[in-house]
Write a protein that holds these residues in place. Sequence first.
Motif, PDB file in Angstrom:
ATOM      1  N   ASP A  36       0.751  -1.228   0.021  1.00  0.00           N
ATOM      2  CA  ASP A  36       0.160   0.181  -0.125  1.00  0.00           C
ATOM      3  C   ASP A  36       1.049   1.269  -0.039  1.00  0.00           C
ATOM      4  O   ASP A  36       0.409   2.363  -0.246  1.00  0.00           O
ATOM      5  N   LEU A  37       2.081   0.975   0.368  1.00  0.00           N
ATOM      6  CA  LEU A  37       3.137   2.350   0.068  1.00  0.00           C
ATOM      7  C   LEU A  37       3.429   2.621  -1.190  1.00  0.00           C
ATOM      8  O   LEU A  37       3.485   1.796  -2.218  1.00  0.00           O
ATOM      9  N   PRO A  38       3.565   3.853  -1.339  1.00  0.00           N
ATOM     10  CA  PRO A  38       4.176   4.292  -2.647  1.00  0.00           C
ATOM     11  C   PRO A  38       5.162   3.499  -3.318  1.00  0.00           C
ATOM     12  O   PRO A  38       6.026   3.228  -2.777  1.00  0.00           O
ATOM     13  N   ALA A  39       5.080   3.270  -4.459  1.00  0.00           N
ATOM     14  CA  ALA A  39       6.102   2.706  -5.155  1.00  0.00           C
ATOM     15  C   ALA A  39       6.835   3.883  -6.396  1.00  0.00           C
ATOM     16  O   ALA A  39       6.145   4.799  -6.763  1.00  0.00           O
ATOM     17  N   PRO A  40       8.096   3.671  -6.718  1.00  0.00           N
ATOM     18  CA  PRO A  40       9.039   2.451  -6.331  1.00  0.00           C
ATOM     19  C   PRO A  40       9.363   2.945  -4.733  1.00  0.00           C
ATOM     20  O   PRO A  40       9.439   4.068  -4.444  1.00  0.00           O
ATOM     21  N   ARG A  41       9.944   1.865  -4.101  1.00  0.00           N
ATOM     22  CA  ARG A  41      10.286   1.878  -2.651  1.00  0.00           C
ATOM     23  C   ARG A  41      11.747   1.407  -2.724  1.00  0.00           C
ATOM     24  O   ARG A  41      12.520   0.797  -3.278  1.00  0.00           O
ATOM     25  N   VAL A  42      12.546   2.243  -1.948  1.00  0.00           N
ATOM     26  CA  VAL A  42      14.061   2.156  -1.585  1.00  0.00           C
ATOM     27  C   VAL A  42      14.321   2.006  -0.042  1.00  0.00           C
ATOM     28  O   VAL A  42      13.852   2.792   0.712  1.00  0.00           O
ATOM     29  N   GLN A  63      16.148  11.247  -3.734  1.00  0.00           N
ATOM     30  CA  GLN A  63      14.819  10.943  -3.624  1.00  0.00           C
ATOM     31  C   GLN A  63      14.137  12.274  -4.656  1.00  0.00           C
ATOM     32  O   GLN A  63      13.091  11.816  -5.410  1.00  0.00           O
ATOM     33  N   LYS A  64      14.590  13.312  -4.716  1.00  0.00           N
ATOM     34  CA  LYS A  64      14.216  14.124  -5.714  1.00  0.00           C
ATOM     35  C   LYS A  64      14.358  13.896  -7.025  1.00  0.00           C
ATOM     36  O   LYS A  64      13.487  14.118  -7.926  1.00  0.00           O
ATOM     37  N   ALA A  65      15.186  12.987  -7.475  1.00  0.00           N
ATOM     38  CA  ALA A  65      15.747  12.619  -8.670  1.00  0.00           C
ATOM     39  C   ALA A  65      14.598  11.523  -9.269  1.00  0.00           C
ATOM     40  O   ALA A  65      14.477  11.342 -10.444  1.00  0.00           O
ATOM     41  N   THR A  66      14.289  10.492  -8.046  1.00  0.00           N
ATOM     42  CA  THR A  66      13.625   9.177  -8.629  1.00  0.00           C
ATOM     43  C   THR A  66      12.109   9.425  -8.015  1.00  0.00           C
ATOM     44  O   THR A  66      11.436   8.477  -8.551  1.00  0.00           O
ATOM     45  N   ASN A  67      11.857  10.270  -7.049  1.00  0.00           N
ATOM     46  CA  ASN A  67      10.360  10.302  -6.460  1.00  0.00           C
ATOM     47  C   ASN A  67      10.239   8.900  -5.909  1.00  0.00           C
ATOM     48  O   ASN A  67       8.879   8.228  -6.028  1.00  0.00           O
ATOM     49  N   THR A  68      11.015   8.344  -5.274  1.00  0.00           N
ATOM     50  CA  THR A  68      10.831   7.247  -4.543  1.00  0.00           C
ATOM     51  C   THR A  68      10.493   7.257  -3.229  1.00  0.00           C
ATOM     52  O   THR A  68      10.599   8.325  -2.482  1.00  0.00           O
ATOM     53  N   CYS A  69       9.898   6.172  -2.785  1.00  0.00           N
ATOM     54  CA  CYS A  69       9.322   6.182  -1.328  1.00  0.00           C
ATOM     55  C   CYS A  69      10.299   5.515  -0.216  1.00  0.00           C
ATOM     56  O   CYS A  69      11.058   4.467  -0.686  1.00  0.00           O
ATOM     57  N   ILE A  70      11.125   6.431   0.366  1.00  0.00           N
ATOM     58  CA  ILE A  70      12.281   5.873   1.156  1.00  0.00           C
ATOM     59  C   ILE A  70      11.729   5.231   2.281  1.00  0.00           C
ATOM     60  O   ILE A  70      11.224   5.776   3.287  1.00  0.00           O
ATOM     61  N   PRO A  92      12.522  15.313   1.555  1.00  0.00           N
ATOM     62  CA  PRO A  92      11.450  15.933   1.007  1.00  0.00           C
ATOM     63  C   PRO A  92      10.100  15.173   0.562  1.00  0.00           C
ATOM     64  O   PRO A  92       9.125  15.688   0.332  1.00  0.00           O
ATOM     65  N   GLY A  93      10.386  13.776   0.427  1.00  0.00           N
ATOM     66  CA  GLY A  93       9.237  13.066  -0.299  1.00  0.00           C
ATOM     67  C   GLY A  93       8.490  12.193   0.747  1.00  0.00           C
ATOM     68  O   GLY A  93       9.020  12.121   1.707  1.00  0.00           O
ATOM     69  N   SER A  94       7.990  11.208   0.092  1.00  0.00           N
ATOM     70  CA  SER A  94       7.284   9.973   0.881  1.00  0.00           C
ATOM     71  C   SER A  94       8.149   9.269   1.553  1.00  0.00           C
ATOM     72  O   SER A  94       9.398   8.921   0.783  1.00  0.00           O
ATOM     73  N   HIS A  95       7.902   8.833   2.811  1.00  0.00           N
ATOM     74  CA  HIS A  95       8.984   7.982   3.612  1.00  0.00           C
ATOM     75  C   HIS A  95       8.311   7.291   4.817  1.00  0.00           C
ATOM     76  O   HIS A  95       7.026   7.928   5.106  1.00  0.00           O
ATOM     77  N   LYS A  96       8.878   6.470   5.313  1.00  0.00           N
ATOM     78  CA  LYS A  96       8.218   5.735   6.567  1.00  0.00           C
ATOM     79  C   LYS A  96       9.440   5.048   7.112  1.00  0.00           C
ATOM     80  O   LYS A  96      10.465   4.682   6.544  1.00  0.00           O
ATOM     81  N   ILE A  97       9.458   5.014   8.691  1.00  0.00           N
ATOM     82  CA  ILE A  97      10.248   4.111   9.426  1.00  0.00           C
ATOM     83  C   ILE A  97       9.420   2.973   9.540  1.00  0.00           C
ATOM     84  O   ILE A  97       8.435   2.846   9.979  1.00  0.00           O
ATOM     85  N   ILE A  98      10.177   1.791   9.137  1.00  0.00           N
ATOM     86  CA  ILE A  98       9.750   0.368   9.064  1.00  0.00           C
ATOM     87  C   ILE A  98      10.367  -0.227  10.323  1.00  0.00           C
ATOM     88  O   ILE A  98      11.548  -0.735  10.290  1.00  0.00           O
ATOM     89  N   GLN A  99       9.861  -0.657  11.465  1.00  0.00           N
ATOM     90  CA  GLN A  99      10.412  -1.673  12.169  1.00  0.00           C
ATOM     91  C   GLN A  99       9.779  -2.854  12.446  1.00  0.00           C
ATOM     92  O   GLN A  99       8.372  -3.013  12.783  1.00  0.00           O
ATOM     93  N   LEU A 100      10.582  -4.058  12.250  1.00  0.00           N
ATOM     94  CA  LEU A 100       9.956  -5.510  12.292  1.00  0.00           C
ATOM     95  C   LEU A 100      10.689  -6.261  13.388  1.00  0.00           C
ATOM     96  O   LEU A 100      11.959  -6.301  13.077  1.00  0.00           O
ATOM     97  N   GLU A 101      10.166  -6.917  13.950  1.00  0.00           N
ATOM     98  CA  GLU A 101      10.700  -7.687  15.024  1.00  0.00           C
ATOM     99  C   GLU A 101      10.839  -9.127  14.492  1.00  0.00           C
ATOM    100  O   GLU A 101      11.894  -9.879  15.052  1.00  0.00           O
TER     101      GLU A 101
END
Length: 348
Positions: free
Chosen positions: A173-179, A205-212, A234-243
């Motif tokens: 559900d997160l924006p693609a492409p994702r890095v 991110q500015k050059a690729t419009n990726t979700c970090i 500057p663009g879409s991002h999220k901190i992902i923590q998985l145990e």
Amino acid sequence: MKMRAVISGYYGKGNGGDEALLMSLLEMLPSQVEPIVLSGNPRKTYEQYGVQTYHNRSGLAILEALTTSDIFIWGGGSLMQDVTSLASPIYYAGLMALAQQKGLKTVAWAQGIGPLNNPLTRWLTRQVLLGCTAVSVRDYKSAELLSKWHINPLVAPDPVWALTPKSVLGLADLPAPRVAVNLRSHPLLTPQRLKILTQALIDFQKATNTCILLVPFQASQDEKIAHSIAKQLPGSHKIIQLENPRQLKGFFKGVEMTIGMRLHSLIMAASQECKCSALSYDPKVSYLMEEIEIPGWDLAQLPSDPNVISTAWLEYFVNGETLLKDRIQSLTDRALMHQEILTKLILE
């Protein structure tokens, strides 16, 4: 016949790579062997894996576990290195020596040996390895060192290559492409280098419009850096923590490219057909870069110009290639060789 195995490693500390090693070991352990895990957080380890646990700093509990067991296993990772501290290799060597003194079969499993710069830690490591029933290592440099000590280990890729991945709900559900980005605190990651890398990520991110997606593998060492970077993107991002180690590996299936410091962030990503760019802070990361041809930099030689870094990332993002499926399958199959020495323990 049922056997009991005490498993010792850097567990219960919230380190995703070490937890993945434990999960890999438990997957490979023969059903006839009952695991007893020494953990920094026994309750959490029990809840996560459903195995018997003892605190890894409780001398009486450890003695009890060794007295009632048949096998002692160093459960993967770089346990015998003295770059972080002298205490760690002395502790793990002490446990191994005690298990050998008590007559247990002892296994150094999927180890990355070194760096060992102190004569004492080198001597201790050599002595306990000479007393092991079986030894396996995860890289050729460790094997070269052991061969100088007249020890002939099994050499196979890190067991996490063979860990069963599990999909992560909501990732699609997160924006693609994702890095994905994984950085950890380390003396080589100076404030200046972090500033350079952050600016390079901003430009990329500015050059690729990726979700970090910032992925801390160990909250105590990675989370602060992740938040520092996140607030500047500057663009879409999220901190992902998985145990869950299986989810942590499966996460990379939904990622186009990974920029990683930690060894297991790169192994997990590469195994899931994700492009990888490394930032090496340790010889074990450099060995992996060499073995599977991952581009990147040694942090000590990181370019001072963010544009150089972002341009290299951009070029690789657009034109780089993932590991071929046949190569991934080969690494996975060979990683399962670490299971062989565990199986032999119950046959001998």
